[in-house]
Design an enzyme around this catalytic site. Structure first.
Site, short mmCIF file in Angstrom:
data_model
loop_
_atom_site.label_atom_id
_atom_site.label_comp_id
_atom_site.label_asym_id
_atom_site.label_seq_id
_atom_site.Cartn_x
_atom_site.Cartn_y
_atom_site.Cartn_z
N GLY A 291 10.20 -29.35 32.55
CA GLY A 291 8.78 -29.32 32.23
C GLY A 291 8.44 -28.41 31.05
N GLU B 164 20.09 -29.75 36.70
CA GLU B 164 18.79 -29.51 36.06
C GLU B 164 18.64 -28.04 35.74
OE1 GLU B 164 15.84 -32.87 37.14
OE2 GLU B 164 15.68 -31.32 38.66
N SER C 69 13.33 -32.18 30.84
CA SER C 69 12.75 -32.65 29.57
C SER C 69 13.47 -33.83 28.95
CB SER C 69 12.64 -31.49 28.57
OG SER C 69 11.79 -30.48 29.09
N HIS D 22 15.57 -29.63 44.81
CA HIS D 22 14.96 -29.53 43.48
C HIS D 22 14.58 -28.06 43.23
CE1 HIS D 22 12.11 -29.93 40.20
NE2 HIS D 22 12.70 -31.08 39.94
N GLY E 264 11.29 -36.21 34.94
CA GLY E 264 10.00 -35.80 35.50
C GLY E 264 8.86 -36.36 34.68
N GLY E 265 8.31 -35.54 33.80
CA GLY E 265 7.13 -35.90 33.01
C GLY E 265 7.17 -37.28 32.38
N GLU F 203 12.06 -26.72 42.04
CA GLU F 203 10.70 -26.36 42.47
C GLU F 203 10.67 -26.06 43.96
OE1 GLU F 203 8.68 -29.74 40.72
OE2 GLU F 203 9.20 -28.94 38.75
N ASN G 53 11.17 -38.76 38.88
CA ASN G 53 10.60 -37.85 39.87
C ASN G 53 9.13 -37.67 39.52
OD1 ASN G 53 9.83 -35.71 41.46
ND2 ASN G 53 11.15 -34.20 40.47
N TRP G 54 8.29 -38.31 40.29
CA TRP G 54 6.85 -38.31 39.97
C TRP G 54 6.13 -37.05 40.42
CZ3 TRP G 54 4.83 -44.01 41.10
CH2 TRP G 54 5.54 -44.90 40.27
N LYS G 55 6.84 -36.19 41.13
CA LYS G 55 6.24 -34.92 41.59
C LYS G 55 4.88 -35.17 42.25
CE LYS G 55 9.00 -32.54 38.21
NZ LYS G 55 9.21 -31.36 37.36
#
Ligand code: PGA
Length: 254
Positions: A175, A169, A215, A97, A236-237, A99, A11-13
């Site tokens: 994150g 999640e 994470s 998600h 993600g990151g 977010e 997930n490149w956000k």
């Protein structure tokens, strides 16, 4: 040994320009060319989808969108439909998600409508659920997961569930560098699988893939994937760095 094929999804956000995204995909494509026993999915920003569709064509990398609007078309300024995301080359869409839930006020009912639109378009929904730290600490975790799963999947039948992947999640692990232990994740996955068994007939609970997200890194992926009920990861990151994402896709199967 499970029959569920693993999925590693990035997930490149809100990161990467088109050229940065192309460079990353080129590297992934070259270095992951031999992978066929696990599915590789990347979810870039909307503006990179069309150029990346050309980049991943004929490869083992699939494209996902990070969000969609439930309507097929209409007066919804600024929105994109599941059908248009299919049109650009997506095979999955991430829905619900945390977010989106927290920053954009998405409700379970809205998420349910989105999942239905994704399935109606013939795409796979990657449906995210997870509790906040506050909810976990006040022992509301199972209640929250029950509500999110039940309401998010409302009105779906067993056949529709074949195109649903769930991503657990825990919000406190996203994150933050604070990963759930493999055992904590496993417990939540078992609980979610139990919910599916109660909601659907047949073998849906055993067939549905449940990914862990929050994470995920090269250092913890092997331990997570060793758990019986963890069928992959939503990253993600660490999905923004070729080296890390490649190592995660190449998790060690015990
Ligand atoms: P993270 O994000 O891996 O950076 O924690 C996961 C996600 O938001 O899907």
């Amino acid at each position: 040994m499970t029959m569920r094929k693993a999925i590693i999804a990035g997930n490149w956000k809100l990161y990467k320009t088109i050229s940065e995204a192309q460079a990353l995909v080129k590297q992934l494509r070259e270095e992951l060319v031999d992978i066929s026993d696990r599915e590789i999915i990347i979810a870039p920003v909307f503006t990179a989808l069309a150029p990346l569709a050309a980049e991943v064509a004929g490869s083992n990398i699939q494209l996902a969108a990070q969000n969609c609007h439930p309507a097929v078309s209409g007066a919804y300024t600024g929105e994109v439909s599941a059908l248009l995301l299919k049109d650009v080359g997506c095979t999955s869409i991430i829905v619900g998600h945390s977010e989106r839930r927290q920053l954009f006020g998405e409700t379970d009912a809205f998420i349910n409508a989105k999942i239905k639109s994704v399935l109606a378009a013939g795409l796979q929904a990657i449906f995210c659920v997870g509790e906040t730290l506050e909810e976990r600490e006040s022992d509301e975790m199972f209640e929250v997961l029950t509500r999110q799963v039940r309401e998010g999947l409302l009105g779906l039948d067993s056949m529709a569930m074949e195109n649903v992947v769930i991503a657990y999640e825990p919000v406190w692990a996203i994150g933050t560098g604070k990963v759930a232990t493999a055992e904590e994740a496993q417990d939540a996955h078992v609980f979610i699988r139990g919910l599916l068994a109660g909601l659907f007939d047949g073998k849906i609970d055993g067939q549905t893939r449940i990914l862990y997200g929050g994470s995920v890194k090269p250092e913890n992926i092997d331990g997570l994937m060793a758990q019986e009920d963890i069928d992959g990861a939503l990253v993600g990151g660490a999905s923004l760095k070729a080296e890390d994402f490649i190592r995660i896709v190449r998790f060690t199967q015990l």
